[in-house]
Scaffold this active site. Sequence first.
Site, short mmCIF file in Angstrom:
data_model
loop_
_atom_site.label_atom_id
_atom_site.label_comp_id
_atom_site.label_asym_id
_atom_site.label_seq_id
_atom_site.Cartn_x
_atom_site.Cartn_y
_atom_site.Cartn_z
N PHE A 166 0.82 -1.22 0.00
CA PHE A 166 0.00 0.00 0.00
C PHE A 166 0.86 1.27 0.00
CE2 PHE A 166 -2.33 2.77 3.32
CZ PHE A 166 -2.90 3.60 2.35
N THR A 202 6.10 3.13 12.77
CA THR A 202 4.69 3.41 13.05
C THR A 202 4.50 4.04 14.44
OG1 THR A 202 2.58 2.30 13.55
CG2 THR A 202 4.54 0.98 13.78
N ASP A 203 3.44 4.80 14.57
CA ASP A 203 3.13 5.38 15.90
C ASP A 203 2.75 4.30 16.91
OD1 ASP A 203 0.61 4.72 14.87
OD2 ASP A 203 -0.28 6.70 15.17
N GLU A 204 2.42 3.09 16.41
CA GLU A 204 1.99 2.03 17.33
C GLU A 204 3.10 1.59 18.27
OE1 GLU A 204 -0.44 -1.13 15.89
OE2 GLU A 204 -1.50 0.15 14.48
N TYR A 235 2.61 -7.15 16.48
CA TYR A 235 3.03 -6.29 15.34
C TYR A 235 3.86 -5.11 15.83
CZ TYR A 235 2.65 -2.31 12.15
OH TYR A 235 2.94 -1.21 11.38
N LYS A 245 7.84 -4.07 15.27
CA LYS A 245 8.28 -2.79 14.68
C LYS A 245 9.21 -2.06 15.65
CE LYS A 245 7.25 -1.09 11.23
NZ LYS A 245 7.81 -1.21 9.85
N PRO A 287 -17.85 -5.05 10.41
CA PRO A 287 -17.52 -5.40 11.79
C PRO A 287 -16.78 -4.26 12.50
CG PRO A 287 -15.99 -6.48 10.27
CD PRO A 287 -16.96 -5.69 9.42
#
Length: 340
Positions: free
Chosen positions: A14, A128-130, A155, A159, A210
Amino acid sequence: MNKEKVLVTGGAGFIGGNFVQHMVSKYPEYQIFNLDLLTYAGDLVKHKEIENADNYTFVKIDIADREAVMSLFKAEKFDYVVHFAAESHVDRSITHPEIFVKTNVMGTQVLLDAAKANGIKKFVHVSTDEVYGELDFDPTTFFTEETPLQPNSPYSASKASSDFLVRAYHETFGLPVNITRCSNNYGPYHFPEKLIPLTISRVLNEQKVPVYGDGKNIRDWLHVKDHCLAIDLVMHEGINGEVYNVGGHNEKTNLEVVQTIIKELGKSEELIEFVTDRLGHDKRYAIDPTKLQALGWKPTYNFDTGIAQTIQWYLDNKEWWEQILNGEYRNYFSDQYSIK
Ligand code: NAD
Ligand code: DAU
Protein backbone atom coordinates in the site's frame (compact mmCIF):
# COMPACT_ATOMS: atom_id res chain seq x y z
CA MET A 1 26.36 10.19 -15.65
CA ASN A 2 25.27 7.20 -13.54
CA LYS A 3 21.88 7.55 -11.93
CA GLU A 4 21.67 7.45 -8.15
CA LYS A 5 19.96 4.26 -7.00
CA VAL A 6 17.08 4.15 -4.55
CA LEU A 7 16.03 0.80 -3.09
CA VAL A 8 12.41 0.77 -1.91
CA THR A 9 11.48 -2.38 0.02
CA GLY A 10 7.81 -3.35 0.15
CA GLY A 11 7.07 -1.28 -2.96
CA ALA A 12 4.30 -3.66 -4.07
CA GLY A 13 2.25 -2.90 -0.95
CA PHE A 14 0.00 0.00 0.00
CA ILE A 15 2.31 2.80 1.17
CA GLY A 16 5.46 1.50 -0.53
CA GLY A 17 3.47 1.23 -3.78
CA ASN A 18 2.31 4.84 -3.57
CA PHE A 19 5.88 5.88 -2.71
CA VAL A 20 7.38 4.00 -5.70
CA GLN A 21 4.91 5.74 -8.05
CA HIS A 22 5.72 9.11 -6.49
CA MET A 23 9.48 8.57 -6.88
CA VAL A 24 9.36 7.16 -10.43
CA SER A 25 7.39 10.14 -11.70
CA LYS A 26 9.13 12.84 -9.67
CA TYR A 27 12.76 11.76 -10.03
CA PRO A 28 13.75 10.61 -13.55
CA GLU A 29 17.34 11.16 -12.41
CA TYR A 30 17.06 8.28 -9.90
CA GLN A 31 16.81 4.57 -10.66
CA ILE A 32 14.05 3.25 -8.39
CA PHE A 33 14.33 -0.41 -7.37
CA ASN A 34 11.22 -2.02 -5.91
CA LEU A 35 12.21 -5.05 -3.79
CA ASP A 36 9.21 -7.10 -2.68
CA LEU A 37 8.39 -10.72 -1.88
CA LEU A 38 4.81 -10.31 -3.18
CA THR A 39 3.13 -11.77 -0.12
CA TYR A 40 -0.68 -11.69 0.14
CA ALA A 41 -0.36 -7.90 0.65
CA GLY A 42 1.72 -7.13 -2.44
CA ASP A 43 0.81 -6.98 -6.14
CA LEU A 44 2.27 -5.55 -9.32
CA VAL A 45 -1.07 -4.78 -10.97
CA LYS A 46 -0.90 -1.38 -9.27
CA HIS A 47 2.33 -0.61 -11.18
CA LYS A 48 1.03 -1.26 -14.71
CA GLU A 49 1.57 2.38 -15.65
CA ILE A 50 5.20 2.48 -14.56
CA GLU A 51 6.35 -1.09 -15.19
CA ASN A 52 8.10 -0.11 -18.43
CA ALA A 53 9.53 3.19 -17.18
CA ASP A 54 13.30 3.51 -17.76
CA ASN A 55 13.90 4.43 -14.12
CA TYR A 56 11.95 1.51 -12.56
CA THR A 57 13.20 -1.99 -11.74
CA PHE A 58 11.37 -4.74 -9.81
CA VAL A 59 13.15 -7.49 -7.88
CA LYS A 60 11.37 -10.33 -6.08
CA ILE A 61 13.32 -11.09 -2.90
CA ASP A 62 12.55 -11.93 0.73
CA ILE A 63 14.24 -9.29 2.92
CA ALA A 64 15.04 -12.08 5.40
CA ASP A 65 17.02 -13.99 2.71
CA ARG A 66 20.51 -12.81 3.68
CA GLU A 67 22.32 -14.27 0.69
CA ALA A 68 19.93 -12.79 -1.88
CA VAL A 69 19.86 -9.37 -0.22
CA MET A 70 23.65 -9.25 0.17
CA SER A 71 24.27 -10.14 -3.45
CA LEU A 72 21.74 -7.54 -4.68
CA PHE A 73 23.41 -4.79 -2.63
CA LYS A 74 26.86 -5.86 -3.81
CA ALA A 75 25.75 -5.75 -7.45
CA GLU A 76 23.77 -2.50 -7.33
CA LYS A 77 25.56 -0.33 -4.74
CA PHE A 78 22.43 1.55 -3.67
CA ASP A 79 22.66 5.19 -2.60
CA TYR A 80 19.41 5.22 -0.61
CA VAL A 81 17.30 2.57 1.09
CA VAL A 82 13.70 3.32 2.02
CA HIS A 83 12.41 0.38 4.01
CA PHE A 84 8.65 -0.30 4.02
CA ALA A 85 8.56 -4.10 3.69
CA ALA A 86 6.81 -5.61 6.67
CA GLU A 87 3.95 -7.68 7.90
CA SER A 88 1.60 -4.80 8.71
CA HIS A 89 -1.76 -6.06 10.02
CA VAL A 90 -2.28 -6.11 13.80
CA ASP A 91 -5.00 -8.81 13.70
CA ARG A 92 -2.71 -11.19 11.79
CA SER A 93 0.04 -10.59 14.38
CA ILE A 94 -2.34 -11.80 17.10
CA THR A 95 -2.91 -15.13 15.33
CA HIS A 96 0.56 -15.57 13.71
CA PRO A 97 3.21 -13.52 15.53
CA GLU A 98 6.17 -15.58 14.27
CA ILE A 99 6.14 -14.22 10.70
CA PHE A 100 6.19 -10.68 12.16
CA VAL A 101 9.43 -11.43 13.99
CA LYS A 102 10.99 -13.02 10.92
CA THR A 103 10.11 -10.27 8.44
CA ASN A 104 10.00 -7.16 10.60
CA VAL A 105 12.90 -7.89 12.92
CA MET A 106 15.21 -10.32 11.14
CA GLY A 107 14.49 -8.90 7.70
CA THR A 108 15.34 -5.39 8.89
CA GLN A 109 18.59 -6.64 10.39
CA VAL A 110 19.58 -8.26 7.08
CA LEU A 111 18.96 -4.96 5.28
CA LEU A 112 20.97 -3.04 7.87
CA ASP A 113 23.90 -5.44 7.45
CA ALA A 114 23.73 -5.10 3.67
CA ALA A 115 23.57 -1.29 3.91
CA LYS A 116 26.50 -1.25 6.35
CA ALA A 117 28.63 -3.53 4.16
CA ASN A 118 28.06 -1.51 1.01
CA GLY A 119 28.04 2.13 2.13
CA ILE A 120 24.88 4.14 1.58
CA LYS A 121 23.87 7.81 1.87
CA LYS A 122 20.72 7.15 3.86
CA PHE A 123 18.62 4.32 5.29
CA VAL A 124 15.05 5.48 6.01
CA HIS A 125 13.19 3.04 8.24
CA VAL A 126 9.42 3.46 7.91
CA SER A 127 7.97 2.73 11.30
CA THR A 128 4.69 3.41 13.05
CA ASP A 129 3.13 5.38 15.90
CA GLU A 130 1.99 2.03 17.33
CA VAL A 131 5.46 1.54 18.86
CA TYR A 132 4.52 4.22 21.43
CA GLY A 133 1.63 2.11 22.74
CA GLU A 134 -1.65 3.87 23.43
CA LEU A 135 -2.87 7.24 24.69
CA ASP A 136 -5.94 7.75 26.83
CA PHE A 137 -8.86 9.87 25.60
CA ASP A 138 -7.48 13.20 26.88
CA PRO A 139 -7.38 15.21 23.60
CA THR A 140 -4.44 17.35 24.76
CA THR A 141 -1.99 14.41 24.85
CA PHE A 142 0.07 13.39 21.81
CA PHE A 143 2.92 11.05 20.87
CA THR A 144 6.17 12.98 20.45
CA GLU A 145 9.54 11.55 19.39
CA GLU A 146 10.44 11.49 23.11
CA THR A 147 7.47 9.29 24.13
CA PRO A 148 8.81 5.97 25.51
CA LEU A 149 8.23 2.90 23.34
CA GLN A 150 5.56 0.67 24.90
CA PRO A 151 4.26 -1.56 22.10
CA ASN A 152 1.17 -3.61 22.93
CA SER A 153 0.67 -6.00 19.99
CA PRO A 154 3.07 -8.52 18.46
CA TYR A 155 3.03 -6.29 15.34
CA SER A 156 4.05 -3.14 17.20
CA ALA A 157 6.55 -5.09 19.31
CA SER A 158 8.21 -6.33 16.12
CA LYS A 159 8.28 -2.79 14.68
CA ALA A 160 9.73 -1.39 17.93
CA SER A 161 12.41 -4.10 17.86
CA SER A 162 13.34 -3.10 14.33
CA ASP A 163 13.43 0.58 15.37
CA PHE A 164 15.92 -0.31 18.11
CA LEU A 165 18.11 -2.20 15.62
CA VAL A 166 18.10 0.78 13.25
CA ARG A 167 19.04 3.09 16.12
CA ALA A 168 21.80 0.68 17.20
CA TYR A 169 23.34 0.52 13.70
CA HIS A 170 23.54 4.32 13.77
CA GLU A 171 25.02 4.52 17.28
CA THR A 172 27.41 1.58 16.88
CA PHE A 173 28.43 1.71 13.23
CA GLY A 174 27.58 5.28 12.22
CA LEU A 175 25.04 4.12 9.60
CA PRO A 176 23.20 7.22 8.28
CA VAL A 177 19.63 6.45 9.29
CA ASN A 178 16.27 8.05 9.97
CA ILE A 179 13.20 6.49 11.52
CA THR A 180 9.74 7.80 10.64
CA ARG A 181 6.71 6.99 12.79
CA CYS A 182 3.45 7.66 11.03
CA SER A 183 -0.17 7.44 12.11
CA ASN A 184 -2.85 5.44 10.22
CA ASN A 185 -2.74 5.94 6.46
CA TYR A 186 -5.62 5.77 4.00
CA GLY A 187 -5.91 6.24 0.23
CA PRO A 188 -5.52 4.30 -3.04
CA TYR A 189 -4.41 0.63 -2.94
CA HIS A 190 -5.11 0.19 0.77
CA PHE A 191 -5.53 -3.57 1.27
CA PRO A 192 -9.18 -4.41 2.14
CA GLU A 193 -8.33 -6.11 5.46
CA LYS A 194 -7.81 -2.64 7.03
CA LEU A 195 -10.72 -0.64 8.50
CA ILE A 196 -11.29 2.00 5.78
CA PRO A 197 -11.07 -0.16 2.63
CA LEU A 198 -12.83 -3.01 4.45
CA THR A 199 -15.72 -0.67 5.22
CA ILE A 200 -15.88 0.80 1.71
CA SER A 201 -15.81 -2.59 0.00
CA ARG A 202 -18.33 -4.20 2.36
CA VAL A 203 -20.76 -1.25 2.27
CA LEU A 204 -20.61 -1.28 -1.52
CA ASN A 205 -21.51 -4.99 -1.41
CA GLU A 206 -24.30 -4.33 1.17
CA GLN A 207 -22.45 -6.53 3.71
CA LYS A 208 -22.20 -6.02 7.48
CA VAL A 209 -19.24 -3.95 8.69
CA PRO A 210 -17.52 -5.40 11.79
CA VAL A 211 -16.73 -2.68 14.36
CA TYR A 212 -14.58 -3.88 17.25
CA GLY A 213 -15.85 -3.26 20.81
CA ASP A 214 -17.86 -0.06 21.17
CA GLY A 215 -16.25 1.70 18.16
CA LYS A 216 -14.87 4.48 20.37
CA ASN A 217 -11.17 3.77 19.82
CA ILE A 218 -9.47 6.68 18.09
CA ARG A 219 -7.04 6.68 15.16
CA ASP A 220 -5.28 9.69 13.61
CA TRP A 221 -5.72 9.42 9.83
CA LEU A 222 -3.24 10.67 7.22
CA HIS A 223 -3.58 10.47 3.44
CA VAL A 224 -0.93 8.13 2.01
CA LYS A 225 0.28 10.80 -0.44
CA ASP A 226 1.09 13.12 2.48
CA HIS A 227 3.03 10.26 4.08
CA CYS A 228 4.99 9.83 0.82
CA LEU A 229 5.86 13.55 0.78
CA ALA A 230 7.10 13.23 4.36
CA ILE A 231 9.36 10.30 3.54
CA ASP A 232 10.72 12.04 0.43
CA LEU A 233 11.62 15.02 2.65
CA VAL A 234 13.21 12.92 5.40
CA MET A 235 15.20 10.93 2.83
CA HIS A 236 16.72 14.14 1.46
CA GLU A 237 16.79 16.49 4.46
CA GLY A 238 16.50 14.36 7.60
CA ILE A 239 19.31 14.77 10.12
CA ASN A 240 21.14 11.48 10.51
CA GLY A 241 20.08 9.46 13.55
CA GLU A 242 16.84 11.42 14.07
CA VAL A 243 13.29 10.11 14.47
CA TYR A 244 10.42 12.02 12.82
CA ASN A 245 6.74 11.57 13.70
CA VAL A 246 4.30 11.93 10.79
CA GLY A 247 0.63 12.84 11.32
CA GLY A 248 -1.93 15.43 10.32
CA HIS A 249 -4.19 15.87 13.37
CA ASN A 250 -7.18 13.99 11.96
CA GLU A 251 -8.43 12.10 15.00
CA LYS A 252 -11.63 10.11 14.52
CA THR A 253 -13.34 7.32 16.43
CA ASN A 254 -13.71 4.14 14.39
CA LEU A 255 -17.47 4.57 14.52
CA GLU A 256 -17.18 8.10 13.04
CA VAL A 257 -15.05 6.75 10.20
CA VAL A 258 -17.51 3.96 9.40
CA GLN A 259 -20.52 6.33 9.66
CA THR A 260 -18.82 8.84 7.32
CA ILE A 261 -18.26 6.16 4.68
CA ILE A 262 -21.81 4.81 4.97
CA LYS A 263 -23.20 8.35 4.61
CA GLU A 264 -20.99 9.17 1.58
CA LEU A 265 -22.24 5.99 -0.09
CA GLY A 266 -25.88 6.73 0.78
CA LYS A 267 -26.36 3.45 2.69
CA SER A 268 -27.94 2.52 6.04
CA GLU A 269 -26.17 2.43 9.41
CA GLU A 270 -27.92 -0.90 9.94
CA LEU A 271 -24.89 -2.32 8.14
CA ILE A 272 -22.82 -1.68 11.28
CA GLU A 273 -22.26 -4.76 13.45
CA PHE A 274 -20.46 -4.44 16.77
CA VAL A 275 -18.26 -7.52 17.20
CA THR A 276 -15.87 -8.91 19.85
CA ASP A 277 -13.07 -6.47 20.54
CA ARG A 278 -9.50 -6.93 19.25
CA LEU A 279 -7.22 -8.37 21.97
CA GLY A 280 -5.03 -5.65 23.48
CA HIS A 281 -6.87 -3.03 21.40
CA ASP A 282 -5.02 0.31 21.75
CA LYS A 283 -7.44 3.07 22.81
CA ARG A 284 -6.10 6.11 21.01
CA TYR A 285 -3.23 7.22 18.74
CA ALA A 286 -2.47 10.91 18.09
CA ILE A 287 0.71 12.35 16.62
CA ASP A 288 2.53 15.59 17.35
CA PRO A 289 4.26 16.30 14.00
CA THR A 290 6.00 19.56 15.09
CA LYS A 291 9.52 18.25 14.45
CA LEU A 292 8.74 17.22 10.86
CA GLN A 293 6.90 20.49 10.22
CA ALA A 294 10.08 22.32 11.25
CA LEU A 295 11.87 20.38 8.48
CA GLY A 296 9.34 21.80 5.98
CA TRP A 297 6.49 19.24 5.77
CA LYS A 298 2.81 19.97 5.92
CA PRO A 299 -0.11 17.76 4.89
CA THR A 300 -1.99 18.67 1.71
CA TYR A 301 -5.22 16.69 2.42
CA ASN A 302 -7.84 17.16 5.09
CA PHE A 303 -9.84 14.10 6.10
CA ASP A 304 -13.13 15.19 4.52
CA THR A 305 -11.74 15.64 1.00
CA GLY A 306 -9.27 12.78 1.40
CA ILE A 307 -11.92 10.25 2.38
CA ALA A 308 -14.32 11.41 -0.36
CA GLN A 309 -11.57 11.01 -2.99
CA THR A 310 -10.61 7.63 -1.56
CA ILE A 311 -14.19 6.36 -1.75
CA GLN A 312 -14.32 7.56 -5.36
CA TRP A 313 -11.03 5.74 -6.05
CA TYR A 314 -12.52 2.48 -4.73
CA LEU A 315 -15.59 3.02 -6.93
CA ASP A 316 -13.35 3.58 -9.96
CA ASN A 317 -11.01 0.66 -9.21
CA LYS A 318 -13.36 -2.16 -8.28
CA GLU A 319 -11.40 -4.66 -10.33
CA TRP A 320 -8.33 -4.23 -8.12
CA TRP A 321 -10.07 -4.92 -4.81
CA GLU A 322 -12.63 -7.43 -6.11
CA GLN A 323 -9.75 -9.61 -7.30
CA ILE A 324 -8.39 -9.59 -3.74
CA LEU A 325 -11.76 -10.27 -2.11
CA ASN A 326 -12.33 -13.25 -4.39
CA GLY A 327 -8.93 -14.83 -3.65
CA GLU A 328 -7.26 -16.24 -0.55
CA TYR A 329 -8.63 -13.26 1.44
CA ARG A 330 -12.02 -15.05 1.67
CA ASN A 331 -10.47 -17.69 3.96
CA TYR A 332 -8.82 -14.99 6.05
CA PHE A 333 -12.14 -13.18 6.49
CA SER A 334 -14.09 -16.26 7.53
CA ASP A 335 -11.36 -17.30 10.00
CA GLN A 336 -11.10 -13.79 11.48
CA TYR A 337 -14.77 -12.80 11.74
CA SER A 338 -17.92 -14.48 12.95
CA ILE A 339 -20.08 -12.52 10.48
CA LYS A 340 -20.50 -13.37 6.80
P1 NAD B 1 1.35 -3.58 3.32
O1 NAD B 1 1.05 -4.78 4.13
O2 NAD B 1 0.31 -3.00 2.44
O3 NAD B 1 2.61 -3.90 2.36
C1 NAD B 1 3.72 -4.59 2.80
C2 NAD B 1 4.56 -4.98 1.58
O4 NAD B 1 5.75 -5.64 2.06
C3 NAD B 1 3.85 -5.95 0.64
O5 NAD B 1 4.05 -5.55 -0.70
C4 NAD B 1 4.53 -7.27 0.91
O6 NAD B 1 4.57 -8.14 -0.23
C5 NAD B 1 5.95 -6.82 1.29
N1 NAD B 1 6.64 -7.81 2.13
C6 NAD B 1 6.14 -8.44 3.23
N2 NAD B 1 7.07 -9.30 3.70
C7 NAD B 1 8.16 -9.19 2.90
C8 NAD B 1 9.44 -9.81 2.89
N3 NAD B 1 9.75 -10.75 3.79
N4 NAD B 1 10.34 -9.45 1.95
C9 NAD B 1 10.00 -8.51 1.02
N5 NAD B 1 8.80 -7.91 0.96
C10 NAD B 1 7.90 -8.24 1.89
O7 NAD B 1 1.92 -2.52 4.33
P2 NAD B 1 1.71 -0.93 4.38
O8 NAD B 1 0.44 -0.64 5.06
O9 NAD B 1 1.98 -0.37 3.03
O10 NAD B 1 2.89 -0.53 5.38
C11 NAD B 1 4.20 -0.30 4.88
C12 NAD B 1 5.11 0.07 6.03
O11 NAD B 1 4.62 1.23 6.66
C13 NAD B 1 5.20 -0.99 7.12
O12 NAD B 1 6.53 -1.07 7.56
C14 NAD B 1 4.28 -0.49 8.21
O13 NAD B 1 4.73 -0.93 9.48
C15 NAD B 1 4.44 1.00 8.05
N6 NAD B 1 3.27 1.83 8.46
C16 NAD B 1 2.02 1.54 7.96
C17 NAD B 1 0.95 2.38 8.30
C18 NAD B 1 -0.44 2.14 7.76
O14 NAD B 1 -1.37 2.84 8.17
N7 NAD B 1 -0.65 1.22 6.84
C19 NAD B 1 1.17 3.49 9.14
C20 NAD B 1 2.46 3.72 9.64
C21 NAD B 1 3.50 2.88 9.26
O1 DAU C 1 -1.12 3.58 13.42
C1 DAU C 1 -0.42 3.06 12.33
C2 DAU C 1 -0.88 1.64 12.06
O2 DAU C 1 -2.17 1.74 11.48
C3 DAU C 1 0.07 0.87 11.16
O3 DAU C 1 1.30 0.70 11.81
C4 DAU C 1 -0.50 -0.51 10.81
O4 DAU C 1 0.35 -1.17 9.88
C5 DAU C 1 -1.88 -0.30 10.20
O5 DAU C 1 -2.46 -1.56 9.91
C6 DAU C 1 -2.77 0.51 11.12
O6 DAU C 1 -3.08 -0.26 12.33
P1 DAU C 1 -4.54 -0.26 12.98
O7 DAU C 1 -4.67 -1.49 13.77
O8 DAU C 1 -4.83 1.04 13.63
O9 DAU C 1 -5.41 -0.33 11.60
P2 DAU C 1 -6.73 -1.19 11.25
O10 DAU C 1 -7.23 -0.67 9.95
O11 DAU C 1 -6.50 -2.66 11.39
O12 DAU C 1 -7.74 -0.76 12.40
C7 DAU C 1 -8.10 0.60 12.59
C8 DAU C 1 -9.06 0.65 13.77
O13 DAU C 1 -10.29 0.01 13.38
C9 DAU C 1 -8.56 -0.10 14.98
O14 DAU C 1 -8.94 0.61 16.16
C10 DAU C 1 -9.28 -1.43 14.93
C11 DAU C 1 -10.59 -1.09 14.24
N1 DAU C 1 -11.16 -2.16 13.39
C12 DAU C 1 -10.36 -2.74 12.46
C13 DAU C 1 -10.82 -3.76 11.66
C14 DAU C 1 -9.93 -4.43 10.65
C15 DAU C 1 -12.50 -2.53 13.52
O15 DAU C 1 -13.24 -1.96 14.36
N2 DAU C 1 -12.96 -3.51 12.72
C16 DAU C 1 -12.19 -4.17 11.81
O16 DAU C 1 -12.70 -5.10 11.12
